[in-house]
Enzyme design. Structure first.
Site, PDB file in Angstrom:
ATOM      1  N   LYS A 181       0.854  -1.186   0.000  1.00  0.00           N
ATOM      2  CA  LYS A 181       0.000   0.000   0.000  1.00  0.00           C
ATOM      3  C   LYS A 181       0.893   1.240   0.000  1.00  0.00           C
ATOM      4  O   LYS A 181       1.716   1.425   0.899  1.00  0.00           O
ATOM      5  CB  LYS A 181      -0.910  -0.007   1.236  1.00  0.00           C
ATOM      6  CG  LYS A 181      -1.766   1.248   1.340  1.00  0.00           C
ATOM      7  CD  LYS A 181      -2.768   1.151   2.468  1.00  0.00           C
ATOM      8  CE  LYS A 181      -3.579   2.441   2.582  1.00  0.00           C
ATOM      9  NZ  LYS A 181      -4.576   2.372   3.647  1.00  0.00           N
ATOM     10  N   ARG A 233     -10.885   9.778   2.051  1.00  0.00           N
ATOM     11  CA  ARG A 233     -10.769  10.423   3.368  1.00  0.00           C
ATOM     12  C   ARG A 233     -11.940  11.381   3.592  1.00  0.00           C
ATOM     13  O   ARG A 233     -12.379  11.564   4.726  1.00  0.00           O
ATOM     14  CB  ARG A 233      -9.399  11.109   3.496  1.00  0.00           C
ATOM     15  CG  ARG A 233      -8.273  10.069   3.562  1.00  0.00           C
ATOM     16  CD  ARG A 233      -6.884  10.667   3.645  1.00  0.00           C
ATOM     17  NE  ARG A 233      -5.859   9.632   3.447  1.00  0.00           N
ATOM     18  CZ  ARG A 233      -4.579   9.880   3.180  1.00  0.00           C
ATOM     19  NH1 ARG A 233      -4.145  11.130   3.096  1.00  0.00           N
ATOM     20  NH2 ARG A 233      -3.731   8.877   3.015  1.00  0.00           N
ATOM     21  N   LYS A 259      -2.204  -1.432  -3.789  1.00  0.00           N
ATOM     22  CA  LYS A 259      -3.077  -0.267  -3.697  1.00  0.00           C
ATOM     23  C   LYS A 259      -2.261   1.010  -3.755  1.00  0.00           C
ATOM     24  O   LYS A 259      -1.251   1.107  -3.047  1.00  0.00           O
ATOM     25  CB  LYS A 259      -3.832  -0.351  -2.363  1.00  0.00           C
ATOM     26  CG  LYS A 259      -4.721   0.810  -2.061  1.00  0.00           C
ATOM     27  CD  LYS A 259      -5.341   0.635  -0.709  1.00  0.00           C
ATOM     28  CE  LYS A 259      -6.131   1.894  -0.388  1.00  0.00           C
ATOM     29  NZ  LYS A 259      -6.558   1.911   0.983  1.00  0.00           N
ATOM     30  N   SER A 280     -10.409   5.493  -4.469  1.00  0.00           N
ATOM     31  CA  SER A 280     -11.362   6.593  -4.613  1.00  0.00           C
ATOM     32  C   SER A 280     -10.922   7.632  -5.648  1.00  0.00           C
ATOM     33  O   SER A 280     -11.735   8.119  -6.430  1.00  0.00           O
ATOM     34  CB  SER A 280     -11.568   7.267  -3.258  1.00  0.00           C
ATOM     35  OG  SER A 280     -10.328   7.686  -2.712  1.00  0.00           O
ATOM     36  N   TYR A 282     -15.311   0.806  -6.697  1.00  0.00           N
ATOM     37  CA  TYR A 282     -16.583   1.494  -6.450  1.00  0.00           C
ATOM     38  C   TYR A 282     -17.542   1.323  -7.622  1.00  0.00           C
ATOM     39  O   TYR A 282     -18.704   1.683  -7.517  1.00  0.00           O
ATOM     40  CB  TYR A 282     -16.316   2.981  -6.150  1.00  0.00           C
ATOM     41  CG  TYR A 282     -15.434   3.150  -4.930  1.00  0.00           C
ATOM     42  CD1 TYR A 282     -15.962   2.988  -3.650  1.00  0.00           C
ATOM     43  CD2 TYR A 282     -14.065   3.386  -5.055  1.00  0.00           C
ATOM     44  CE1 TYR A 282     -15.156   3.081  -2.533  1.00  0.00           C
ATOM     45  CE2 TYR A 282     -13.243   3.489  -3.940  1.00  0.00           C
ATOM     46  CZ  TYR A 282     -13.792   3.340  -2.682  1.00  0.00           C
ATOM     47  OH  TYR A 282     -12.991   3.414  -1.575  1.00  0.00           O
TER      48      TYR A 282
END
Ligand code: PBG
Length: 332
Positions: free
Chosen positions: A200, A210, A254, A280, A319
């Site tokens: 990550k 966030r 990620k 995101s 998503y």
């Protein structure tokens, strides 16, 4: 690999028709490859828009259960929960993280009661509960490693107790996979899977997330002392090897799209179940451009997700999961 010289070899022959293109396609994207991240809020029957993630909403537990039902009907194998915790519950010690009745654990219980067949993944990191927004405990401005692990183990056990199928440690502390695995075994949670956020990176692509979990305001400084330097590849391989050796069942890279080289390297080297998180910021970029009419949403959704399969990923946290599952269901 041999190829005849032109015109004996004409690559366009296998691209001429849809049938030939399908026949020679190397990778496939299916509903089985999807993990759908969901944001949980307290309350009843409410959905909140997230301005930086158009089309994604924070949902109350009743609505999350409905989303889990929909996901199961679409054939999505797993969902992943991220709580947006009441700021009043955020402390320096993060005790809310291992409360059996915190938002995430209540959501897990509700989902497993209503939709037992869907796999529920939870996030193991302190940031939703931390007054300073960090994934670890902070003392005098330093993010503590070993003390954080003790907290993460308590958190992991509470999540397993609530019925989570997959725990996703996203904190990047050293030694946490081994500590969690041993604690899970000792507590009789032998079948709880660990999907380690092994590679990550300290990325600017997490910004909208966030906002979604309400951590942007709290976060002081950056996460560079625990998340990886985006310049490093060898280190990613060493981290994956370390986490697998400590008892991780699956590993993750990620963010996703800017790190496809890492996905390929991890899959080739270890052959372990390998996941990528289309984070995101990646979702925000694609949807914002689509909203302006600059990109075709559905096409870039499918193309970006196929890229993960080509890079060797077994699955993707995205998503777009619900939208792509619907789209795949209508194909042919
Ligand atoms: C925090 C966590 C983050 C994401 C998942 N878990 C953000 C961070 O590390 O600051 C990011 C996911 C996304 O951007 O979609 N433990």
């Amino acid at each position: 690999m041999t190829t005849a010289p032109y015109p004996l070899a004409r690559f366009r022959r296998t691209r001429r028709t849809d049938a030939l293109r399908r026949l020679t396609q190397e990778s496939a994207l299916g509903v089985d490859d999807l993990i759908w991240p969901l944001f949980v809020i307290d309350g009843d029957d409410e959905a909140q828009e997230i301005p930086s993630m158009p089309g994604v909403q924070r949902l109350t537990i009743d609505r999350i259960v409905a989303a889990a039902e929909e996901a199961a009907q679409l054939g999505i194998p797993a969902i992943c929960l991220f709580p947006n915790t009441d700021p009043a519950l955020k402390t320096e010690d993060c005790e809310e993280a291992w409360s059996p009745d915190n938002l995430s654990n209540r959501a897990v219980r509700a989902i497993k009661a209503a939709v037992p067949q869907i796999a529920v993944m939870t996030d193991v990191a302190l940031d939703p509960y931390n007054a300073n927004g960090h994934d670890g405990l902070v003392r005098d401005g330093v993010i503590l490693n070993d003390e954080t692990i003790e907290a993460l183990v308590k958190m992991a056990l509470a999540q397993a107790e609530a019925g989570a199928d997959i725990l996703g440690p996203s904190d990047m502390m050293d030694g946490r996979i081994g500590a969690m695995r041993r604690a899970l075994e000792a507590a009789g949670h032998r079948d709880v899977a660990l999907l380690s956020y092994a590679a990550k990176y300290a990325s600017a692509f997490y910004g909208p997330f966030r906002d979604a979990v309400g951590a942007s305001g709290a976060l002081k400084g950056d996460k560079k002392t625990y998340q990886m330097n985006p310049a490093n590849r060898d280190e990613a391989l060493r981290l994956v090897e370390r986490d697998l050796s400590e008892g991780a069942d699956m590993v993750m890279v990620k963010p996703g799209m800017p790190y496809l080289d890492i996905c390929r390297a991890v899959k080739d080297r270890f052959g372990a179940p390998t996941f990528a998180y289309q984070v995101s910021g990646e979702y925000a970029m694609l949807t914002a451009a689509a909203q302006h009419g600059w990109l075709d949403r559905e096409s870039v959704m499918l193309e970006s997700l196929m890229a993960f399969k080509r890079a060797g990923c077994d699955g993707i946290l995205t998503y777009f999961a619900r939208d792509v599952a619907k789209r795949l269901a209508t194909e042919r």
